[in-house]
Design a protein around this motif. Sequence first.
Motif, mmCIF file in Angstrom:
data_model
loop_
_atom_site.group_PDB
_atom_site.id
_atom_site.type_symbol
_atom_site.label_atom_id
_atom_site.label_comp_id
_atom_site.label_asym_id
_atom_site.label_seq_id
_atom_site.Cartn_x
_atom_site.Cartn_y
_atom_site.Cartn_z
ATOM 1 N N ASP A 335 0.806 -1.219 0.000
ATOM 2 C CA ASP A 335 0.000 0.000 0.000
ATOM 3 C C ASP A 335 0.836 1.265 0.000
ATOM 4 N N ASP A 336 2.088 1.197 0.427
ATOM 5 C CA ASP A 336 2.864 2.424 0.587
ATOM 6 C C ASP A 336 4.042 2.505 -0.372
ATOM 7 N N ASN A 337 4.054 1.692 -1.410
ATOM 8 C CA ASN A 337 5.138 1.696 -2.382
ATOM 9 C C ASN A 337 4.646 2.295 -3.694
ATOM 10 N N PRO A 338 4.972 3.564 -3.988
ATOM 11 C CA PRO A 338 4.443 4.218 -5.191
ATOM 12 C C PRO A 338 4.793 3.490 -6.480
ATOM 13 N N GLU A 339 6.052 3.028 -6.590
ATOM 14 C CA GLU A 339 6.457 2.343 -7.818
ATOM 15 C C GLU A 339 5.643 1.070 -8.034
ATOM 16 N N GLU A 340 5.391 0.346 -6.953
ATOM 17 C CA GLU A 340 4.628 -0.893 -7.071
ATOM 18 C C GLU A 340 3.175 -0.598 -7.432
ATOM 19 N N ILE A 341 2.632 0.466 -6.857
ATOM 20 C CA ILE A 341 1.259 0.856 -7.178
ATOM 21 C C ILE A 341 1.142 1.258 -8.649
ATOM 22 N N LEU A 342 2.092 2.045 -9.136
ATOM 23 C CA LEU A 342 2.059 2.478 -10.535
ATOM 24 C C LEU A 342 2.180 1.288 -11.481
ATOM 25 N N ASN A 395 4.324 14.636 -1.916
ATOM 26 C CA ASN A 395 4.640 15.504 -0.789
ATOM 27 C C ASN A 395 4.539 14.698 0.508
ATOM 28 N N PRO A 396 5.658 14.429 1.181
ATOM 29 C CA PRO A 396 5.595 13.631 2.413
ATOM 30 C C PRO A 396 4.691 14.250 3.477
ATOM 31 N N ALA A 397 4.578 15.593 3.459
ATOM 32 C CA ALA A 397 3.763 16.265 4.465
ATOM 33 C C ALA A 397 2.281 15.936 4.330
ATOM 34 N N SER A 398 1.870 15.466 3.157
ATOM 35 C CA SER A 398 0.452 15.156 2.945
ATOM 36 C C SER A 398 0.053 13.815 3.555
ATOM 37 N N ASN A 399 1.061 12.992 3.886
ATOM 38 C CA ASN A 399 0.817 11.703 4.538
ATOM 39 C C ASN A 399 -0.153 10.826 3.741
ATOM 40 N N LEU A 400 0.027 10.794 2.431
ATOM 41 C CA LEU A 400 -0.809 9.926 1.603
ATOM 42 C C LEU A 400 -0.499 8.461 1.896
ATOM 43 N N LYS A 401 -1.523 7.649 2.008
ATOM 44 C CA LYS A 401 -1.310 6.226 2.239
ATOM 45 C C LYS A 401 -2.550 5.451 1.819
ATOM 46 N N GLU A 402 -2.342 4.166 1.595
ATOM 47 C CA GLU A 402 -3.396 3.234 1.258
ATOM 48 C C GLU A 402 -4.268 3.765 0.115
ATOM 49 N N ALA A 446 -7.812 13.361 -15.660
ATOM 50 C CA ALA A 446 -7.127 12.788 -14.501
ATOM 51 C C ALA A 446 -8.115 12.471 -13.384
ATOM 52 N N THR A 447 -9.131 13.313 -13.226
ATOM 53 C CA THR A 447 -10.168 13.031 -12.229
ATOM 54 C C THR A 447 -10.995 11.828 -12.648
ATOM 55 N N TYR A 448 -11.322 11.745 -13.926
ATOM 56 C CA TYR A 448 -12.017 10.576 -14.476
ATOM 57 C C TYR A 448 -11.186 9.318 -14.211
ATOM 58 N N ALA A 449 -9.876 9.396 -14.433
ATOM 59 C CA ALA A 449 -8.976 8.259 -14.188
ATOM 60 C C ALA A 449 -8.952 7.891 -12.710
ATOM 61 N N GLU A 450 -8.953 8.904 -11.871
ATOM 62 C CA GLU A 450 -8.946 8.677 -10.424
ATOM 63 C C GLU A 450 -10.195 7.922 -9.995
ATOM 64 N N MET A 451 -11.353 8.335 -10.516
ATOM 65 C CA MET A 451 -12.600 7.657 -10.154
ATOM 66 C C MET A 451 -12.624 6.221 -10.678
ATOM 67 N N TYR A 452 -12.105 6.017 -11.876
ATOM 68 C CA TYR A 452 -12.024 4.673 -12.450
ATOM 69 C C TYR A 452 -11.186 3.756 -11.567
ATOM 70 N N SER A 453 -10.147 4.304 -10.928
ATOM 71 C CA SER A 453 -9.166 3.474 -10.212
ATOM 72 C C SER A 453 -9.719 2.823 -8.947
ATOM 73 N N TYR A 454 -10.832 3.317 -8.426
ATOM 74 C CA TYR A 454 -11.372 2.714 -7.202
ATOM 75 C C TYR A 454 -11.669 1.229 -7.394
ATOM 76 N N ARG A 455 -12.055 0.844 -8.605
ATOM 77 C CA ARG A 455 -12.395 -0.555 -8.847
ATOM 78 C C ARG A 455 -11.152 -1.434 -8.961
ATOM 79 N N LEU A 456 -9.971 -0.822 -9.000
ATOM 80 C CA LEU A 456 -8.731 -1.578 -9.173
ATOM 81 C C LEU A 456 -7.973 -1.783 -7.871
ATOM 82 N N TYR A 457 -8.492 -1.245 -6.787
ATOM 83 C CA TYR A 457 -7.741 -1.257 -5.529
ATOM 84 C C TYR A 457 -7.839 -2.579 -4.783
ATOM 85 N N GLY A 458 -8.842 -3.384 -5.094
ATOM 86 C CA GLY A 458 -9.015 -4.641 -4.373
ATOM 87 C C GLY A 458 -10.197 -4.624 -3.443
#
Length: 586
Positions: A335-342, A395-402, A446-458
């Motif tokens: 969940d916290d590896n950007p390269e693996e997620i991409l 941005n590490p300050a945003s604390n994005l995760k999962e 990009a927002t359309y892509a973001e919404m599409y991605s919810y079905r790919l998360y598991g």
Amino acid sequence: MRYLKLLLCYLCLSLCFFSSCAASEVSVTPEKPSLCFSDWCDQIFREEISQNTLNLHYTLKNPKEYGITSPAISLGSYDAADQTEYLKRVKEYTEILNMYDYDSLELEDRMTYDILKYHFNQILSNRLFYYYGEPLSSVTGIQAQLPILLSEYEFYQTSDIPVYLNLLSQVDDYYNSIITFEKQKARNGLFMSEQAADAIISQCEDFLKNPSENMLITTFNERIDKMQNLDSRLALEYKSQNMQAFISHVIPAYKSLISALKELKPYSNNQNGLCYLKNGTSYYEALVAETTGSSKSIPELKTLINKYYKTDLLSLKACLENGEIATEALSSFSDDNPEEILLHLSHEIAADFPALSDVNYQVKYVNENLAEHISPAFYLTPPIDNSSENVIYINPASNLKELSLFTTLAHEGYPGHLYQTVYSTQNGLPNIRSLLSFGGYTEGWATYAEMYSYRLYGLDDISATYYMHTNTLNLSLYARLDIGIHYDGWELEDIKSFLSQFGITEEATACAIQTAILEAPANYLKYYIGYLEFCELKEKALEAFSQDDSQDLKNFHQIILTMGPAPFSILEKYMGDYYEILYSSK
């Protein structure tokens, strides 16, 4: 390109078409243009891209291969005289454009013609609003963007280094032109709100902390150290010159900007939306049209927002009634590896999106000097002749995760900005279109892509649907607030009342949202309205051009990506023609 997020707000690091610069000559006869249409477009491209060195460097890795040699080194300026020359140049371009026989042009050239005409008409129609524009804001302002663009300025060869140092030495003059522009805004009664000025001042002060560790020092040294075959003594000399330029030009530029904003704060005579300014409503209407690429009026946009808002509410209600909402995904990646997620995203989108040639990308992290004020993540567009090399910042300050990290990387990477940019470039859009910015398309996609991605998360289907509609509902609220503040005249009490309907009762939250929207009018709309326009286009396309249910969605995506960034009315106009080409090739 993504974009600071206050809940869901993003900063765009795009470069704009036609920065202020000296006028250029175009060869033309009274009867007809002297060049075929595509050659004329390439001539404009070479002339315009040569006027601003940052635009040139971020657009072309090898300018000589495009016939561009020894261009002047310039950051441009906000000088009013340059704006006058710019308008003169656009009028000349418009006159020449109108000389071409539209019906004799090939499909791609006709689309480019329509896009240029749309763009030139907008510029000329909005010329009286010059001082309503705002180059400074803590979200999308030059003072936030420029350090990142400079820190990512690639040294392809040793000769790029002196050019960069020259640019750095121009930062104070460039900021002085912005200060002059801001002073004229103040004289015209158009200066920013006190809250906005305070936010920018705070950002500039933070940028100047720990000068020796500033990103413009550390990233320069890193780039120099990576240069092969660079003499060690010359490398030290370049590092010294960079430090001197930073001390002599960059620090004074930010200090001057801070002083000027403090001096101008008493001229902040409007703490509310644009509609409170003289002709402010007309400016907002023009700004929304330009920002979103939508041809709909503000009342029509309200209706559109309300339509999808009701859909979101009904979907959320159905999700809550039909199942338990999962809080964790059953995913097989970290969940916290950007390269693996991409990598995961690039594979999972294959069923619904056309194939993309292999690309390289780096994931980098925002420097602490800007971390408090900059976006949670963003993508920097690569040169059109080097589109295989891409950079995504987190941005590490945003604390994005999962889930939030996953959907953010879908927005920035696959199938969002990185995927869309590289696909359009690889499919050979005319060079001149790389100079045009259509935020409604790029951020809407990009927002359309973001919404599409919810079905790919598991997640299970109900949970994925729930989180996706929660996100779009959030966006719809911000879009409605943007229109409420700048078009309907909502003040803080109106904002608090609106938010209270959704259980948001903290005054500090209402104030923060108000400040963000006042700083960047229509910024939220390019994301949400752009997204909704894509939803509308998809509905029309699937109804009109359905051929094979298993491929319809993929075909729609291929057509949209092949046409590339453009106003939505033009995309709709040409969608059928591109579908015919697609099916004739199968």
